[in-house]
Design a protein around this motif. Structure first.
Motif, PDB file in Angstrom:
ATOM      1  N   PRO A 105      -5.663  10.521  -6.688  1.00 12.96           N
ATOM      2  CA  PRO A 105      -6.032  10.579  -5.266  1.00 12.96           C
ATOM      3  C   PRO A 105      -4.885  10.263  -4.310  1.00 12.96           C
ATOM      4  CG  PRO A 105      -6.782   8.519  -6.194  1.00 12.96           C
ATOM      5  CD  PRO A 105      -6.180   9.308  -7.340  1.00 12.96           C
ATOM      6  N   ILE A 110     -12.300   6.561  -8.343  1.00 14.59           N
ATOM      7  CA  ILE A 110     -11.462   7.708  -7.995  1.00 14.59           C
ATOM      8  C   ILE A 110     -12.266   8.817  -7.324  1.00 14.59           C
ATOM      9  CG2 ILE A 110      -9.827   9.399  -8.871  1.00 14.59           C
ATOM     10  CD1 ILE A 110      -8.897   6.490  -9.107  1.00 14.59           C
ATOM     11  N   PRO A 136     -12.320   6.714  -3.296  1.00 16.44           N
ATOM     12  CA  PRO A 136     -10.857   6.591  -3.207  1.00 16.44           C
ATOM     13  C   PRO A 136     -10.412   6.074  -1.845  1.00 16.44           C
ATOM     14  CG  PRO A 136     -11.529   8.872  -2.963  1.00 16.44           C
ATOM     15  CD  PRO A 136     -12.762   8.110  -3.337  1.00 16.44           C
TER      16      PRO A 136
END
Length: 442
Positions: free
Chosen positions: A75, A218, A222
């Motif tokens: 990310p 994630i 993120p």
């Protein structure tokens, strides 16, 4: 026969919009010298990076560290690109962003790991309740320590790079990049530890701890750490836009932003204690709306910055420093991009980079004059204005044709309307419009 240049050699400077300048520019102390600051910060960040690398690798193992690193980096480019997009009106130098990311990934992460571990162990020893100590450490200690450590990067840029820190967008970008670096290191630790747990238990596939951790940290959140720290950045941004005489505001607003960041961080960490669906409830009820609200605020602020450019630069057009079409072109992101493309197409990439610098200098000049007009410019206003004007004058031969082309290409069309007076035909009688169909023609 010689021809006159299209622009004066030395155009007159516009008058200072806030009245006579006061004060003087003092000499920098030894600790304010660039070489000393850069050397000390580089050494600190390098040492922190080595220590945090060793600590994370010790907890996850080499294989877990590599897996965590490969997953945690996913990310990062997207988040950095998002913050750079927000900063396109007046982009800050890369060295500030590099420092912010390195501080978050190295120094802030090291402070958090050491302080959180020490505090949790001390509470567990004092209360003889390890489970309660872990909960208290996650919901109280960690938010205070981590947000304070990340806020230190914003404070350093605010104090030592004030020319690059002028408003809310700058605070959001620096805070967001710092938190992105911090989350990167933290994700390596969590994902690497989860992978080690799966190796011990033999879990694989969608039921593994690694997959669950990846999905939560994630895929779903993120933006969690950037969202917390952005509240601190907004506080510093408001302080940067305030006048020097507003000392209470310049201190209290960043503190309020930091406290809000700690509170939201604590709510997020404590969501797991709210029952089976506590995490999803906090995510839907608080995190997503807060993310949407802050995104709207930053985009609105960015549009206000473009309006400031269009409103402040005409003063320099009147003085001869800028061409008449430049305020419009510089106040439109579409026109800016078109100017860079035009310069690159006709004169190559160096010309496009020159146009980019011209746009950045002109935007800084508009912000500088805006602060001065509101009584918020420092004593170095005249010096900084001359520096920016000199840079614009140096790049004008390349930038002006491109910006003029962009202004003409993006200008809104002027609608054609009938004149307000009647048209007259033969012998002074008003002329009637021709009908679409002639009834006398078969």
């Amino acid at each position: 026969m010689a021809t006159c240049p299209p622009y004066p050699t030395h155009p007159p400077q516009p008058p200072y919009p806030g009245g006579p300048l006061g004060g003087s520019i003092g000499h920098a102390h030894w600790w304010q010298r660039r070489a000393v600051r850069y050397g000390a910060l580089s050494a600190l960040l390098a040492l922190s990076g080595l220590v945090i690398l060793a600590l994370v690798r010790e907890q996850t193992g080499t294989e877990g560290f590599l897996v965590g690193l490969g997953l945690a980096v996913l990310p990062v480019p997207l988040l950095i690109a998002a913050f750079r997009w927000l900063d396109r009106v007046a982009p800050g130098p890369w060295r500030n962003l590099l420092f912010a990311f390195a501080w978050g990934a190295c120094a802030a992460a090291l402070i958090a790991i050491v302080a959180n571990s020490f505090a949790t162990r001390w509470i567990a020893t004092a209360t003889a309740d390890p489970s309660g100590a872990d909960t208290l450490g996650a919901t109280v200690i960690a938010p205070v320590v981590e947000e304070s450590a990340k806020a230190a990067a914003v404070l350093l840029v605010f104090l030592f790079r004030r020319r690059d820190f002028t408003g809310i967008v700058d605070g959001v970008v620096i805070a967001g990049i710092t938190a992105t670096g911090f989350a990167f290191t933290e994700n390596i630790l969590y994902l690497g530890t989860a992978f080690g747990t799966d190796q011990l238990t033999g879990d694989q596939g969608i039921t593994s701890v690694t997959v669950a951790t990846f999905f939560v940290r994630i895929v779903m959140s993120p933006f969690a750490h950037p969202l917390f720290t952005v509240l601190t950045g907004i506080g510093f941004g408001i302080a940067a836009a305030s006048a020097d005489r507003q000392r209470a505001r310049r201190v209290l607003v960043p503190l309020c932003g930091l406290l809000l960041a700690m509170g939201m961080h604590a709510l997020w960490n404590g969501s797991s204690t709210f029952g089976q669906f506590g995490f999803f409830g906090v995510y839907a009820a608080f995190m997503v709306p807060a993310f949407g609200l802050l995104t709207w605020l930053v985009i609105w602020t960015r549009q206000r910055e473009l309006r400031t450019v269009r409103e402040e630069l005409p003063a320099y057009v009147a003085a001869g420093w800028l061409a008449p079409a430049e305020p419009y072109a510089l106040g439109s992101m579409r026109a800016r991009r078109m100017a860079r493309d035009h310069a690159a197409h006709h004169f190559g990439r160096p010309a496009a980079r020159a146009v980019t610098r011209y746009e950045a200098y002109a935007t800084s000049l508009a912000f500088l004059r805006h602060r001065a007009r509101r009584g918020r410019a420092g004593a170095d206003f005249a010096v900084r204005e001359r520096e920016l004007l000199a840079e614009l004058w140096r790049l004008r031969d390349v930038a002006r044709p491109a910006l003029d082309h962009a202004a003409r290409a993006t200008a809104p069309p002027v609608p054609e309307t009938a004149p307000p007076w009647p048209r007259y035909g033969t012998y002074g009688q008003p002329a009637a419009p021709y009908p679409a169909h002639n009834p006398y023609r078969s």
